[in-house]
Design a protein around this motif. Structure first.
Motif, PDB file in Angstrom:
ATOM      1  N   HIS A   1      64.968 -10.550  88.160  1.00 14.66           N
ATOM      2  CA  HIS A   1      64.403  -9.392  88.851  1.00 14.66           C
ATOM      3  C   HIS A   1      63.346  -8.700  88.006  1.00 14.66           C
ATOM      4  CE1 HIS A   1      66.717  -8.895  92.593  1.00 14.66           C
ATOM      5  NE2 HIS A   1      67.587  -9.654  91.978  1.00 14.66           N
TER       6      HIS A   1
ATOM      7  N   ALA B   1      59.393  -8.252  88.951  1.00 12.23           N
ATOM      8  CA  ALA B   1      58.922  -6.884  89.166  1.00 12.23           C
ATOM      9  C   ALA B   1      57.436  -6.744  88.891  1.00 12.23           C
ATOM     10  CB  ALA B   1      59.711  -5.919  88.276  1.00 12.23           C
TER      11      ALA B   1
ATOM     12  N   GLN C   1      54.595  -6.871  93.897  1.00 14.30           N
ATOM     13  CA  GLN C   1      55.211  -6.000  94.871  1.00 14.30           C
ATOM     14  C   GLN C   1      55.449  -6.761  96.155  1.00 14.30           C
ATOM     15  OE1 GLN C   1      52.967  -2.589  95.941  1.00 14.30           O
ATOM     16  NE2 GLN C   1      54.686  -1.545  96.892  1.00 14.30           N
TER      17      GLN C   1
ATOM     18  N   GLN D   1      63.142 -11.486  99.088  1.00 12.00           N
ATOM     19  CA  GLN D   1      61.939 -11.329  98.277  1.00 12.00           C
ATOM     20  C   GLN D   1      62.330 -10.540  97.048  1.00 12.00           C
ATOM     21  OE1 GLN D   1      58.072 -10.464 100.172  1.00 12.00           O
ATOM     22  NE2 GLN D   1      59.359  -9.911 101.883  1.00 12.00           N
ATOM     23  N   ASN D   2      61.976 -11.065  95.917  1.00 14.56           N
ATOM     24  CA  ASN D   2      62.457 -10.430  94.702  1.00 14.56           C
ATOM     25  C   ASN D   2      61.498  -9.435  94.086  1.00 14.56           C
ATOM     26  OD1 ASN D   2      65.062 -10.989  94.158  1.00 14.56           O
ATOM     27  ND2 ASN D   2      64.646 -12.986  93.264  1.00 14.56           N
ATOM     28  N   ALA D   3      60.380  -9.251  94.695  1.00 13.45           N
ATOM     29  CA  ALA D   3      59.424  -8.341  94.081  1.00 13.45           C
ATOM     30  C   ALA D   3      59.833  -6.893  94.346  1.00 13.45           C
ATOM     31  CB  ALA D   3      58.049  -8.616  94.633  1.00 13.45           C
ATOM     32  N   ILE D   4      59.042  -5.989  93.810  1.00 19.30           N
ATOM     33  CA  ILE D   4      59.379  -4.572  93.944  1.00 19.30           C
ATOM     34  C   ILE D   4      59.298  -4.134  95.401  1.00 19.30           C
ATOM     35  CG2 ILE D   4      58.443  -2.282  93.461  1.00 19.30           C
ATOM     36  CD1 ILE D   4      57.993  -3.151  90.645  1.00 19.30           C
ATOM     37  N   PHE D   5      60.301  -3.411  95.810  1.00 14.36           N
ATOM     38  CA  PHE D   5      60.374  -2.988  97.201  1.00 14.36           C
ATOM     39  C   PHE D   5      59.730  -1.627  97.425  1.00 14.36           C
ATOM     40  CE2 PHE D   5      63.338  -5.450  99.970  1.00 14.36           C
ATOM     41  CZ  PHE D   5      63.298  -6.588  99.201  1.00 14.36           C
ATOM     42  N   THR D   6      59.606  -0.864  96.372  1.00 13.22           N
ATOM     43  CA  THR D   6      59.162   0.511  96.540  1.00 13.22           C
ATOM     44  C   THR D   6      57.779   0.582  97.181  1.00 13.22           C
ATOM     45  OG1 THR D   6      60.344   1.024  94.529  1.00 13.22           O
ATOM     46  CG2 THR D   6      58.795   2.684  95.331  1.00 13.22           C
TER      47      THR D   6
ATOM     48  N   GLN E   1      54.964   3.329  97.359  1.00 12.21           N
ATOM     49  CA  GLN E   1      54.672   4.655  96.802  1.00 12.21           C
ATOM     50  C   GLN E   1      54.009   5.476  97.875  1.00 12.21           C
ATOM     51  OE1 GLN E   1      53.353   4.602  92.613  1.00 12.21           O
ATOM     52  NE2 GLN E   1      52.996   2.446  93.045  1.00 12.21           N
TER      53      GLN E   1
ATOM     54  N   LYS F   1      50.533   7.308  98.600  1.00  7.46           N
ATOM     55  CA  LYS F   1      49.413   6.462  98.184  1.00  7.46           C
ATOM     56  C   LYS F   1      49.384   5.170  98.978  1.00  7.46           C
ATOM     57  CE  LYS F   1      49.873   8.083  93.479  1.00  7.46           C
ATOM     58  NZ  LYS F   1      50.604   7.617  92.304  1.00  7.46           N
ATOM     59  N   GLU F   2      50.557   4.630  99.227  1.00  6.39           N
ATOM     60  CA  GLU F   2      50.624   3.391  99.993  1.00  6.39           C
ATOM     61  C   GLU F   2      51.448   3.660 101.241  1.00  6.39           C
ATOM     62  OE1 GLU F   2      51.434   0.968  95.832  1.00  6.39           O
ATOM     63  OE2 GLU F   2      52.734   0.687  97.559  1.00  6.39           O
TER      64      GLU F   2
ATOM     65  N   ALA G   1      64.638   0.281  86.703  1.00 13.59           N
ATOM     66  CA  ALA G   1      63.893   0.216  87.954  1.00 13.59           C
ATOM     67  C   ALA G   1      63.500  -1.221  88.271  1.00 13.59           C
ATOM     68  CB  ALA G   1      62.651   1.091  87.859  1.00 13.59           C
ATOM     69  N   PHE G   2      63.008  -1.925  87.276  1.00 14.04           N
ATOM     70  CA  PHE G   2      62.569  -3.297  87.534  1.00 14.04           C
ATOM     71  C   PHE G   2      63.746  -4.169  87.938  1.00 14.04           C
ATOM     72  CE2 PHE G   2      58.809  -2.609  84.497  1.00 14.04           C
ATOM     73  CZ  PHE G   2      58.112  -1.996  85.529  1.00 14.04           C
ATOM     74  N   ILE G   3      64.869  -3.939  87.266  1.00 12.02           N
ATOM     75  CA  ILE G   3      66.038  -4.737  87.612  1.00 12.02           C
ATOM     76  C   ILE G   3      66.459  -4.465  89.046  1.00 12.02           C
ATOM     77  CG2 ILE G   3      68.521  -4.866  87.173  1.00 12.02           C
ATOM     78  CD1 ILE G   3      67.874  -4.860  84.217  1.00 12.02           C
ATOM     79  N   GLN G   4      66.214  -3.252  89.479  1.00 11.88           N
ATOM     80  CA  GLN G   4      66.608  -2.893  90.851  1.00 11.88           C
ATOM     81  C   GLN G   4      65.429  -2.955  91.817  1.00 11.88           C
ATOM     82  OE1 GLN G   4      68.270   0.924  90.073  1.00 11.88           O
ATOM     83  NE2 GLN G   4      70.048   0.083  89.020  1.00 11.88           N
ATOM     84  N   ASP G   5      64.408  -3.671  91.463  1.00 11.82           N
ATOM     85  CA  ASP G   5      63.247  -3.838  92.331  1.00 11.82           C
ATOM     86  C   ASP G   5      62.572  -2.518  92.680  1.00 11.82           C
ATOM     87  OD1 ASP G   5      63.547  -6.509  92.297  1.00 11.82           O
ATOM     88  OD2 ASP G   5      64.682  -6.631  94.158  1.00 11.82           O
ATOM     89  N   ARG G   6      62.534  -1.622  91.722  1.00 14.20           N
ATOM     90  CA  ARG G   6      61.843  -0.356  91.962  1.00 14.20           C
ATOM     91  C   ARG G   6      60.694  -0.226  90.968  1.00 14.20           C
ATOM     92  NH1 ARG G   6      64.518   3.619  90.084  1.00 14.20           N
ATOM     93  NH2 ARG G   6      66.270   2.581  89.113  1.00 14.20           N
ATOM     94  N   TYR G   7      59.992   0.881  91.051  1.00 16.97           N
ATOM     95  CA  TYR G   7      58.912   1.147  90.103  1.00 16.97           C
ATOM     96  C   TYR G   7      59.354   2.020  88.953  1.00 16.97           C
ATOM     97  CZ  TYR G   7      54.952  -0.815  92.600  1.00 16.97           C
ATOM     98  OH  TYR G   7      54.068  -1.664  93.170  1.00 16.97           O
TER      99      TYR G   7
ATOM    100  N   GLU H   1      54.463   8.883  88.414  1.00 22.13           N
ATOM    101  CA  GLU H   1      53.556   9.967  88.748  1.00 22.13           C
ATOM    102  C   GLU H   1      52.934  10.661  87.543  1.00 22.13           C
ATOM    103  OE1 GLU H   1      52.459  10.716  91.746  1.00 22.13           O
ATOM    104  OE2 GLU H   1      53.549   8.931  92.358  1.00 22.13           O
TER     105      GLU H   1
END
Ligand code: SF4
Ligand code: SF4
Lengths: 408, 365
Positions: A31, A35, A38, A53-58, A60, A63-64, B27-33, B37
């Motif tokens: 993971h 990361a 996205q 899908q293993n990329a970042i889910f967030t 933002q 902005k996005e 965060a990366f491990i949990q697929d977050r950023y 900010e």
């Protein structure tokens, strides 16, 4: 033996622990590695929608944004220049968050982009997004498709008031002006009617004779639709009289139909009484009287009255008020048709759709019903069954109109 | 004095970015950023948090035992910070080159428990008390395998001086002890001398391959020592709110957090010194390709300092990152599982390792 088993368990524990710990670290490492990218936004229809899908889910958010449909279930928008102020949206709205005050124009004020003529100004057209449940019903019923849902979903505000979005674009001055114009126009019309009435009276009598034939139910209306125009003629005249007699309120006039019926029989005094009651609209009587709701037809008259007046005034000049009504009636809905025409703008189209809503307004109906009943009885008791069918539609109309009338 | 200032400043800066790194890694491990900010890619987030923390009101619970409550964070921090005093950052830079360095380190770090108990007890809160009790039980349990691993290293190295332990893993060992010799895997009988090869081959984990297992045990125990997941039952947010520091706020809380991250760094430094060659490069000399010499300077020279500090710090930070990785991978152990692991698995293994290390030492001479 036991000890040996225990020892086996002991070593097995160690092995399991090492294996699982390694697996765990591998999973999280993967993971972390993924990361760097996205997740892409994909629609549910996509083949790989359910693939991991293993990329970042967030996302933002400010902005996005994830793409949304152009016409999703989001903020409403009314293209006021295309709105014919038919009031359908307000009537269909389950939470009553659309607030419309119509202001009739004395003449056609233009066409919508789909060619529908516009005859009413929107003095006020507010949609309270704070109340809106975004069901989209209003956009479905809108005949000109001017009311749409946009792709804007982020419209939070610090004050509830800010959620009450005004769409009407008339300035107070314009409103005042148009009102004055309308008033003058009405006066003229009334004067014209008064003249006409004197001429028409004889005809009216003939019409009354015809009505009994038509049959009991709402006879007055139906007969007109089918072809008994003579009756119609009579009505217009009657309203004129009432207005003259009952200057107190336009609302009272709105229930012209009751008036008509009574008049037809000959007992004009009754008519007078009804109008007075209708304005009052005693809410208390409603509950008990709902079953009778069918009388609501009476209500319609109220609504229509204003419109009718205007139309009638026009018609009076032409002396062909009936024709208008007939054209509208396709044939099956003859009765309904009549009403629409009268309301012209608002009422005519709404009846069918608004049936569901109609029930809530019972309050108004009761009043009306009583009046009607009296009128009907005087005319013919058989009419009741017919009335029942219509009631639904009529009740709806009344509430709005009454409100708007009062405000005016 | 220089070491004191260096470590204090380094610790502060490190903590700020370790907190940031922790949030990013989780965060990366949990697929977050993670924080995005404040500053570029959220880099200044912890700085902002710190500014906020410092401004916060220092709340002392009305019923708290103020004499215990107030100094507890300071004691925790002092115990951790004092540990840095004996760390040899480079070949010639250390707060104190005490002969009993590692002994002192273990002793002073144990004081940590006292501070935690004071905090938990003084808070007069059930969560804090539970957290403190668990913490004490845990740290005492895990100090045994930890201590035994240190004993192994000491047996191999025959010294308590951290600087000397590091020198033994270096290509410069001959500078302080001309007769010293390192052999591959520490087995003299193989006859392959690695004293001047250096690099990873002379690290303690390869001077005595037993230390590979030793390092793992040490690492696990050190996680428990610093109250890190999966051994974070003293804090156990989901059960105890915040554990022993539930009642703390503002600057005192910041001190406790600082100590936690300081502790992580301290045990990582220790692990690096004991097992991973301290300030030495991991690249060996291969024939005329003097990788080890190129990537480390003569002791005492500026290059020696810079290379030394670089290797030392990067290795320690790498271990800190692994600690974080582990934290966000494994679930928290239950108290009984925790004790199980310590007493039934780590402690017996450690004792065995001590025994084997003694045998290994015989092979090395
Ligand atoms: S979307 Fe539904 S709730 Fe909102 S205004 Fe339209 S009809 Fe009313
Ligand atoms: S339904 Fe009628 S009143 Fe409502 S927006 Fe559409 S045209 Fe205008």
């Amino acid at each position: 033996m036991e000890a040996a088993d225990d020892m086996k368990g002991y070593w097995r524990n160690i092995r399991t622990a090492v294996d699982t710990l390694k697996t765990g670290l591998k999973v999280t490492a993967k993971h972390m590695k993924d990361a760097r990218t996205q997740r892409t936004a994909i629609v549910p229809e996509a083949d790989n929608y359910f693939e991991k899908q293993n990329a970042i889910f967030t996302v933002q958010y400010p902005k996005e944004k994830l793409p949304v449909p152009d016409h999703g279930r989001y903020k409403l928008h009314n293209e006021i220049d295309d709105c014919i102020v038919c009031d359908k949206c307000a009537k269909v709205c389950p939470v009553d968050c659309i607030d419309i005050i119509p202001l009739r124009a004395v003449e056609e004020i233009g066409k919508t982009s789909d060619g529908t003529p516009r005859r009413i100004y929107a003095e006020k057209f507010n949609i309270d997004m704070a109340k809106c449940c975004f069901c989209g019903l209003c956009t479905t019923v809108c005949p000109t498709e001017c009311l749409t849902m946009t792709d804007e979903y982020d419209f939070s505000a610090y004050d509830f008031e800010e959620h009450n979005v005004p769409f009407a674009n008339m300035t107070p001055l314009e409103i005042l002006q148009k009102k004055k114009e309308l008033e003058e126009f009405n006066k003229q019309k009334e004067a014209a009617k008064a003249l006409k009435r004197e001429e028409v009276v004889p005809e009216e009598k003939a019409a009354s004779g015809a009505k009994p034939k038509v049959g009991a139910a709402k006879p007055a209306f139906k007969p007109r639709v089918p072809g008994a125009k003579p009756k119609v003629v009579g009505k217009p005249q009657i309203p004129a009289k009432k207005e003259g007699e009952e200057p107190s309120g336009e609302e009272s006039q709105s229930k012209p139909k009751p008036v008509f019926k009574p008049r037809v029989p000959g007992a004009k005094p009754k008519v007078v009484v009804k109008p007075e009651m209708s304005p009052g609209k005693a809410a208390e009587e409603e509950s008990g009287q709902e079953p009778k709701s069918k009388p609501k037809p009476v209500v319609r008259p109220k609504v229509q009255p204003k419109k009718q007046e205007s139309e009638e005034s026009n018609e009076t000049s032409d002396k062909a008020p009936r024709p208008v009504i007939k054209p509208k009636v396709p044939g099956a809905k003859p009765k309904v048709v009549v009403k629409p025409k009268v309301p012209t703008k608002k009422v005519a189209e709404e009846p069918k759709e608004q049936e569901a809503k109609s029930k809530p307004r019972p309050v108004m109906k009761p009043k009306v019903q009583q009046k009607k009943d009296e009128a009907n009885q005087s005319e013919s008791k058989t009419e009741l069954p017919k009335k029942a069918a219509r009631p639904v539609i009529k009740p709806k109309i009344k509430p709005k109109n009454t409100d708007s009338d009062k405000e005016e | 004095m220089y070491a004191f200032l260096f470590f204090l400043i380094f610790l502060l800066i490190y903590t700020v970015f370790a907190v940031y790194a922790e949030r990013k890694i989780s965060a990366f491990i949990q697929d977050r950023y993670g924080p995005m900010e404040t500053g570029y890619y959220g880099l200044l987030q912890t700085v902002a948090d710190l500014l906020k923390l410092i401004q916060k009101e220092d709340i002392v619970p009305f019923k708290a035992d103020k004499k215990l409550f107030k100094p507890a964070p300071v004691i925790i921090f002092l115990a951790v910070f004092a540990g840095f005093a004996v760390l040899p950052l480079t070949s010639d830079f250390a707060g104190s080159s005490a002969q009993i360095g590692i002994f002192y380190l273990l002793a002073i770090v144990s004081l940590d428990v006292v501070g935690i108990l004071m905090a938990g007890w003084g808070s007069n809160s059930k969560y804090a008390l539970w957290g403190a009790m668990r913490s004490v039980a845990q740290i005492i349990s895990y100090e045994i395998p930890l201590g035994l691993m240190v004993v192994c290293v000491v047996m191999i190295s025959q010294t308590l001086n951290l600087q000397e332990i590091t020198y033994q893993q270096s290509i410069w060992w001959n500078q302080i002890n001309p007769e010293a010799e390192n052999y591959l895997f520490g087995i003299k009988a193989l006859g392959i001398e690695t004293t001047n090869v250096g690099g990873i081959l002379t690290w303690n984990i390869l001077r005595s391959p037993l230390m590979l297992i030793g390092f793992v045990i040490f690492f696990i125990s050190s996680l428990a020592e610093s109250n890190r997941a999966p051994f974070d039952i003293p804090e156990a947010e989901s059960e105890l709110v915040g554990g022993f520091h539930t009642e703390y706020s503002g600057f005192r809380w910041a001190l406790i957090m600082l100590s936690e991250y300081g502790m992580m760094l301290l045990v990582s430094f220790l692990a690096v010194i004991l097992f991973l060659g301290g300030w030495n490069s991991f690249l060996p000399n291969i024939g005329s390709v003097k990788l080890a010499e190129w990537t480390s300077g003569e002791p005492g020279t500026l290059a020696g300092h810079l290379w030394g500090a670089f290797w030392m710090i990067s290795k320690a930070l790498f271990l800190v990152a692994v600690q974080m990785w582990v934290r966000w991978t494994y679930p928290r152990l239950r108290l009984d599982q925790l004790m199980n692991l310590s007493w039934k698995y780590l402690t017996p293994a450690s004792i065995l390792l001590v025994l084997l290390s003694a045998v290994w030492r015989l092979l090395m001479i």
